[in-house]
Structures are given as C-alpha cells and as structure tokens.
Design a protein around this motif. Structure first.
Motif, PDB file in Angstrom:
ATOM      1  N   GLY A  36       0.815  -1.205   0.000  1.00  0.00           N
ATOM      2  CA  GLY A  36       0.000   0.000   0.000  1.00  0.00           C
ATOM      3  C   GLY A  36       0.849   1.255   0.000  1.00  0.00           C
ATOM      4  N   TYR A  37       0.206   2.380  -0.338  1.00  0.00           N
ATOM      5  CA  TYR A  37       0.881   3.681  -0.324  1.00  0.00           C
ATOM      6  C   TYR A  37       0.044   4.667   0.467  1.00  0.00           C
ATOM      7  CZ  TYR A  37       2.838   8.146  -1.828  1.00  0.00           C
ATOM      8  OH  TYR A  37       3.396   9.398  -1.836  1.00  0.00           O
ATOM      9  N   VAL A  38       0.680   5.333   1.438  1.00  0.00           N
ATOM     10  CA  VAL A  38       0.037   6.411   2.205  1.00  0.00           C
ATOM     11  C   VAL A  38       0.903   7.648   2.022  1.00  0.00           C
ATOM     12  CG1 VAL A  38      -0.802   7.192   4.437  1.00  0.00           C
ATOM     13  CG2 VAL A  38      -0.834   4.753   3.898  1.00  0.00           C
ATOM     14  N   VAL A  97      -2.274  -2.538  -8.730  1.00  0.00           N
ATOM     15  CA  VAL A  97      -2.447  -1.695  -7.548  1.00  0.00           C
ATOM     16  C   VAL A  97      -3.940  -1.491  -7.314  1.00  0.00           C
ATOM     17  CG1 VAL A  97      -1.916   0.505  -6.455  1.00  0.00           C
ATOM     18  CG2 VAL A  97      -0.288  -0.503  -8.059  1.00  0.00           C
ATOM     19  N   PRO A  98      -4.527  -2.164  -6.321  1.00  0.00           N
ATOM     20  CA  PRO A  98      -5.945  -1.926  -6.025  1.00  0.00           C
ATOM     21  C   PRO A  98      -6.184  -0.455  -5.652  1.00  0.00           C
ATOM     22  CG  PRO A  98      -5.139  -3.883  -4.882  1.00  0.00           C
ATOM     23  CD  PRO A  98      -3.938  -3.181  -5.435  1.00  0.00           C
ATOM     24  N   ARG A  99      -7.329   0.067  -6.056  1.00  0.00           N
ATOM     25  CA  ARG A  99      -7.626   1.471  -5.781  1.00  0.00           C
ATOM     26  C   ARG A  99      -7.563   1.778  -4.289  1.00  0.00           C
ATOM     27  NH1 ARG A  99     -13.028   3.919  -8.316  1.00  0.00           N
ATOM     28  NH2 ARG A  99     -11.800   3.401 -10.178  1.00  0.00           N
ATOM     29  N   ASP A 100      -8.033   0.872  -3.466  1.00  0.00           N
ATOM     30  CA  ASP A 100      -8.070   1.112  -2.025  1.00  0.00           C
ATOM     31  C   ASP A 100      -6.692   1.034  -1.377  1.00  0.00           C
ATOM     32  OD1 ASP A 100     -10.753   1.613  -1.859  1.00  0.00           O
ATOM     33  OD2 ASP A 100     -11.309  -0.450  -1.377  1.00  0.00           O
ATOM     34  N   TYR A 101      -5.671   0.663  -2.133  1.00  0.00           N
ATOM     35  CA  TYR A 101      -4.323   0.559  -1.566  1.00  0.00           C
ATOM     36  C   TYR A 101      -3.577   1.897  -1.562  1.00  0.00           C
ATOM     37  CZ  TYR A 101      -3.770  -4.473  -0.774  1.00  0.00           C
ATOM     38  OH  TYR A 101      -3.857  -5.758  -0.276  1.00  0.00           O
ATOM     39  N   VAL A 102      -4.168   2.942  -2.129  1.00  0.00           N
ATOM     40  CA  VAL A 102      -3.520   4.253  -2.209  1.00  0.00           C
ATOM     41  C   VAL A 102      -4.336   5.274  -1.423  1.00  0.00           C
ATOM     42  CG1 VAL A 102      -2.792   6.131  -3.738  1.00  0.00           C
ATOM     43  CG2 VAL A 102      -2.477   3.748  -4.447  1.00  0.00           C
ATOM     44  N   ARG A 103      -3.689   5.908  -0.436  1.00  0.00           N
ATOM     45  CA  ARG A 103      -4.339   6.927   0.391  1.00  0.00           C
ATOM     46  C   ARG A 103      -3.484   8.190   0.389  1.00  0.00           C
ATOM     47  NH1 ARG A 103      -9.273   5.654   0.802  1.00  0.00           N
ATOM     48  NH2 ARG A 103      -9.494   6.950   2.679  1.00  0.00           N
ATOM     49  N   HIS A 115      -7.320   2.641   7.392  1.00  0.00           N
ATOM     50  CA  HIS A 115      -8.121   2.247   6.220  1.00  0.00           C
ATOM     51  C   HIS A 115      -7.532   0.993   5.572  1.00  0.00           C
ATOM     52  CE1 HIS A 115     -10.322   2.557   2.407  1.00  0.00           C
ATOM     53  NE2 HIS A 115      -9.146   2.306   1.834  1.00  0.00           N
ATOM     54  N   LEU A 116      -6.225   1.012   5.326  1.00  0.00           N
ATOM     55  CA  LEU A 116      -5.596  -0.120   4.643  1.00  0.00           C
ATOM     56  C   LEU A 116      -5.725  -1.411   5.443  1.00  0.00           C
ATOM     57  CD1 LEU A 116      -2.272   1.496   3.314  1.00  0.00           C
ATOM     58  CD2 LEU A 116      -4.371   1.049   2.041  1.00  0.00           C
ATOM     59  N   PRO A 119     -10.553  -6.121   3.452  1.00  0.00           N
ATOM     60  CA  PRO A 119     -10.671  -7.583   3.526  1.00  0.00           C
ATOM     61  C   PRO A 119      -9.342  -8.292   3.244  1.00  0.00           C
ATOM     62  CG  PRO A 119     -12.508  -6.640   2.305  1.00  0.00           C
ATOM     63  CD  PRO A 119     -11.552  -5.524   2.550  1.00  0.00           C
ATOM     64  N   THR A 120      -8.567  -7.743   2.317  1.00  0.00           N
ATOM     65  CA  THR A 120      -7.222  -8.261   2.037  1.00  0.00           C
ATOM     66  C   THR A 120      -6.243  -7.118   2.241  1.00  0.00           C
ATOM     67  OG1 THR A 120      -8.142  -9.755   0.362  1.00  0.00           O
ATOM     68  CG2 THR A 120      -5.756  -9.453   0.362  1.00  0.00           C
ATOM     69  N   PRO A 121      -5.761  -6.929   3.453  1.00  0.00           N
ATOM     70  CA  PRO A 121      -4.886  -5.784   3.740  1.00  0.00           C
ATOM     71  C   PRO A 121      -3.493  -5.995   3.160  1.00  0.00           C
ATOM     72  CG  PRO A 121      -5.073  -7.176   5.672  1.00  0.00           C
ATOM     73  CD  PRO A 121      -6.029  -7.747   4.651  1.00  0.00           C
ATOM     74  N   PRO A 122      -2.753  -4.930   2.956  1.00  0.00           N
ATOM     75  CA  PRO A 122      -1.376  -5.076   2.461  1.00  0.00           C
ATOM     76  C   PRO A 122      -0.467  -5.703   3.514  1.00  0.00           C
ATOM     77  CG  PRO A 122      -1.834  -2.786   3.025  1.00  0.00           C
ATOM     78  CD  PRO A 122      -3.132  -3.515   3.136  1.00  0.00           C
TER      79      PRO A 122
END
Length: 335
Positions: free
Chosen positions: A182-184, A211-217, A232-233, A237-240
């Motif tokens: 993921g990216y924050v 890169v799933p959309r929910d993986y970028v914040r 959030h990440l 359901p499938t966290p990084p």
C-alpha cells in the motif's frame, strides 16, 4: 567607471576578477577567509566598477527571508538547519517566517518587496501558490523548495529525485517478497507526492503487480494522516503486507496504527518511509527509508538565492538532488 544609470553587481565584479560571487561577497563583508592577493584584486575591481552595496548586502542587514507554509515539522526544521548552516558559513543574515493562512490582499508580499531583502526562499504548501506568484511579480528573487506544482521555467526551485526514491522504496519491498504493498502519501496535488506515487506504481507495474484502488491513500505529510491511512488499509478484507509511506512522519503514523491493532512491525507489517529525518533512526524499530538530502536542499536553495540576488542566471531553473535508500529494521522478507 561604470556607465551612468547602470548599477555594478557582485556578478559583474566576480566575472571581471575571475572569482565566484561568494568570494566577492566575502570581500565586501570583510570576511577573513580570502587570500590577500585575491582580496586586493577584488577590492581594486570594486573601486574600478564604482560598486555600491545595497543596504541589505551589509553584514548587519537581514538579507534573505525563508518562509514556511503551516507548522514547522521534522522535514521543515532539517531544511531550515541547512539554510542556517550555509548562512553562517557565508556570513548572511536570515529571517524566518511562517504563513498559517493565505494573504489574498498581497500585503505580505509587498512588505517583503519593500523590506530590502535580497531574496526569498519558500518551502511550499498548498495555499502559498498565490503568494509565490505575488513575490515573483514584485521581482523579489525567489527560490522554492519542493514546489507544489511541477517546476516552471519562471520559478527557480530545488527538490530531490522523488520518482527514483519512490521506485527504490517499492523495489526494496518487492525484493523482500511483498506483492500487496500500500501507499500512504501527502497532498494529491503536490508534485513531490505525485512523483513518489508514480515511482511506487512504476515499480509494481514493472513486476506485473496490480495496484488496487483502495491501496492508495493521500492526505498531508503528517503523523495523523499516516494513522488514518493505515487504519483504512488494515481494515480492508485483504490488507497489504507492506506500506510505503510518503514521509517519515506518515510512516511513524502507520506504525502507530499497526500497534493499536496488535500488529508488529516488521513481523506483521513492513513499513518504508521517505525523508530520513533524525527521528527515523530513533524509532522502534528504526525506520527503513529513502534519504532525501534535506539539509543540502536548504544549502543549495540559499546559495541559489544569493546568486539570483547578485544578478546571475541559474544554469537550471530546477535542481534535483539524489535520494538514497537507507535500510534499517522496519521492513523484512515476507514470511
């Protein structure tokens, strides 16, 4: 003697003497670290050019103003330290101000223009774009560190290799076996954030990793934004299994969010930051991060501002200093 109406500048004297502008400035300000022969040659040329220093060029005047948008954090204080160290070396006075809200009237920019400052250095934030434009119109020599928008020809700026740094951070996690990364990061419009995020995406795409959309914040480069982004990440359901944070402060927020969930870093979640501020190596665990040469950026910005004030034209309107991956203990191989 110089022609009527044409003012001699440090740059003209330096060119005639075959020395740097900094050397001429040292002679003007009575510094001792100039050889006797060079000093004599520069002094003769100062007289020949009928050089008259501006009020702010004397050692007692406030020569350069550096201003920050918003609160001072670990990033900005390290940039400031670089400016101050360089100013002490060159015997230049510096005034430090912070801008907590925009000044749409332009009064602040007019004050800077009327103050006799030789130049200004801005450490950019979102609301400062208008004020940077006002300073530019007021013909105040201006250098911006990490500009919000992409570098422009009319704006002199200093930054780092953010794209390469983003790739290096993500590649390190890929080399450790992670694929759910993921990216924050910081403000979505900030050029440095866009470059780091592009490096992150580029490294993943080169390995065929979606890169799933929910993986970028995105948010700000603050601790609380790291906490919120990681919450959030980690709720997905499938966290990084790993997170690349756009700043060390954000990374420390990610680690705190993991801790409150009972997760261990790096055993349960690997984290990589960006900046390598002083606290990065003091955390538990010490933070793997991308070193951004913040102090050097401040030093380069000050030297560039002085050259602009002396009438020199920069070789490049945007300078990028190299980043470097610093491996510590916050990221490990996927188990």
């Amino acid at each position: 003697m110089r022609a009527a109406g044409s003012r001699a500048t440090l740059a003209k004297v330096a060119q005639s003497a075959g020395v740097s502008v900094a050397t001429v400035s040292k002679v003007v300000n009575g510094r001792s670290d100039v050889s006797p022969s060079t000093r004599a040659r520069v002094q003769d040329l100062l007289k020949e050019h009928d050089y008259e220093p501006r009020r702010a060029e004397s050692s007692g005047g406030a020569a350069i103003e550096i201003f920050f948008g918003g609160r001072l954090g670990s990033y900005s204080t390290e940039v400031l330290q670089g400016v101050l160290d360089c100013a002490a070396e060159l015997d230049v006075d510096v005034v430090v101000t912070t801008r907590t809200k925009p000044d749409r009237s332009g009064a602040w920019a007019r004050r800077i223009a009327a103050s006799g400052r030789r130049a200004a250095i801005g450490v950019s934030s979102e609301f400062m774009v208008m004020e940077l434009n006002l300073l530019s119109r007021a013909r105040v020599p201006l250098v911006v560190i990490d500009p919000l928008n992409a570098p422009q020809a009319q704006l002199t700026s200093v930054g780092s290799t953010n794209f390469a740094g983003g790739m290096a951070a993500t590649q390190h996690l890929l080399d450790l076996g992670h694929r759910r990364i993921g990216y924050v990061g910081g403000p979505v419009a900030a050029a440095c954030n866009q470059a780091r995020m592009a490096g992150y995406r580029g490294a993943l795409e080169a390995h065929g990793v979606d890169v799933p959309r929910d993986y970028v914040r995105t948010g700000q480069f603050h601790w609380e934004d790291g906490v919120a982004g990681a919450e959030h990440l980690l709720s997905l359901p499938t966290p990084p299994t790993a997170v690349f944070a756009g700043s060390d402060e954000v990374a420390l927020g990610v680690i705190e969010a993991a801790r409150t969930r009972g997760l261990r870093v790096p055993d349960d979640l690997s984290v990589v930051g960006f900046d390598d501020v002083q606290v990065a190596g003091l955390g538990s665990p010490p933070l793997t991060t991308v070193r951004q040469p913040l102090s050097e950026m401040g030093s380069v910005a000050l030297r560039t501002a002085l050259r602009l004030a002396a009438g020199e034209r920069p070789e490049s309107h945007h300078v990028e200093l190299a980043t470097q991956l610093v491996v510590r203990q916050s990221a490990v191989a996927l188990r």
